[in-house]
Enzyme design. Structure first.
Site, PDB file in Angstrom:
ATOM      1  CE1 TYR A  48      -2.865  -3.182   0.543  1.00 52.68           C
ATOM      2  CE2 TYR A  48      -3.377  -2.436   2.761  1.00 52.68           C
ATOM      3  CZ  TYR A  48      -3.535  -3.347   1.744  1.00 52.68           C
ATOM      4  OH  TYR A  48      -4.369  -4.433   1.923  1.00 52.68           O
ATOM      5  CG  LEU A 182     -19.158  -2.424   2.551  1.00 57.16           C
ATOM      6  CD1 LEU A 182     -19.068  -0.909   2.618  1.00 57.16           C
ATOM      7  CD2 LEU A 182     -20.352  -2.933   3.361  1.00 57.16           C
TER       8      LEU A 182
END
Length: 280
Positions: A48, A182
């Protein structure tokens, strides 16, 4: 905050902040604000390229290090670097991490896993885990580990509940930490009628209902956001409980369909790619 107790006796918060795809500036801000509002789990990774920023956010929050459950991941190009763990700790500005993963089953991943076991023995990691090791990969690792992982981080959501993988996890007491909780923000999932219905019943949004479902499935969940309001809303899921019937109705949504499809070619690329880490 609610906690789960891992196979090694360590406790981990059930919800945390994920920093995937956050720029260093956003990761620093989100980490700081999340910790100030009560989060105690922060997840990052070599890949990241925001570990230094996460460390800065932790320090700016004023929350004592011992209260934060910090997880990060070694990238495949770091698996054979004997200094990878120490360099990761240096970027984060900490003496240890609470959870250290290997990120992908690419390159010499067994060497990477041996680094985790070594870090655990030396106290540089309190807990170790594997990320994206499903199917044949976890089966092979199972035959080779000296210390079993306490966590696996994989895609999981109501459309893809990792039913088959969970059989192996239950056998060893391995906890699941879900990413894409999600469904990668898929409106089709979020707008399923049952989530609107239950949101109305409990005074919550469909997103909050889905995140609560993760907790009641026994998963640890790490939704990410650079929006402080969203971070706050994601955290506001501790004051209601879905019934067994409601959980069963959500279970009926499982299609066995994932959003992330990794190829063998990508695994080769992962092993060759080296992150350009933030400078000190």
């Amino acid at each position: 905050m609610e906690y789960v107790t891992l196979a090694n006796g360590i406790t981990c918060p059930v919800i945390g902040l994920g920093t995937f795809m956050l720029s260093p500036a956003d990761a620093q801000n989100s980490t700081r604000e999340a910790l100030k509002m009560g989060y105690r789990l922060i997840d990052t990774a070599n890949a990241y390229v925001n570990e230094r920023a996460v460390g800065r956010g932790m320090r700016e929050s004023g929350v004592p290090r011992k209260e934060i459950f910090l997880s990060t991941k070694l990238w495949p190009s770091e698996y054979e670097n004997p200094h990878a763990v120490d360099e990761t700790l240096e970027r984060l500005g900490v003496d240890y991490v609470d959870l250290l993963y290997i990120h992908q089953p690419a390159g010499n991943w067994l060497a990477g896993y041996r680094q985790l076991e070594k870090a655990l023995r030396e106290g540089k990691a309190k807990t170790i885990g594997i990320s994206n090791f499903e199917g044949k990969y976890i089966e092979e690792l199972e035959r080779k580990w000296e210390i079993a992982p306490q966590f696996i981080q994989v895609e999981a959501h109501p459309y893809f509940t990792q039913k088959d993988l969970r059989v192996t996890l239950d056998k060893y007491g391995i906890r699941l930490m879900s990413w894409y909780p999600l469904g990668h923000g898929d409106r089709t999932l979020i707008e399923e009628p049952i989530f609107a219905e239950l949101g109305k019943k409990y005074g919550k949004s469909p997103v909050q209902v889905i995140l609560r479902w993760h907790l009641q499935m026994g998963f640890v969940v790490i939704p990410g956001s650079k929006n402080v309001a969203h971070i706050k809303d994601n955290f506001d899921i501790m004051d209601f409980t879905l019934t067994a019937d409601e959980m069963a109705r959500i279970a009926a949504l499982d299609k066995g369909e994932r959003y992330y499809h990794r190829t063998d070619e990508q695994l080769v690329q992962f092993a060759a790619w080296k992150p350009e880490f933030e400078k000190a």
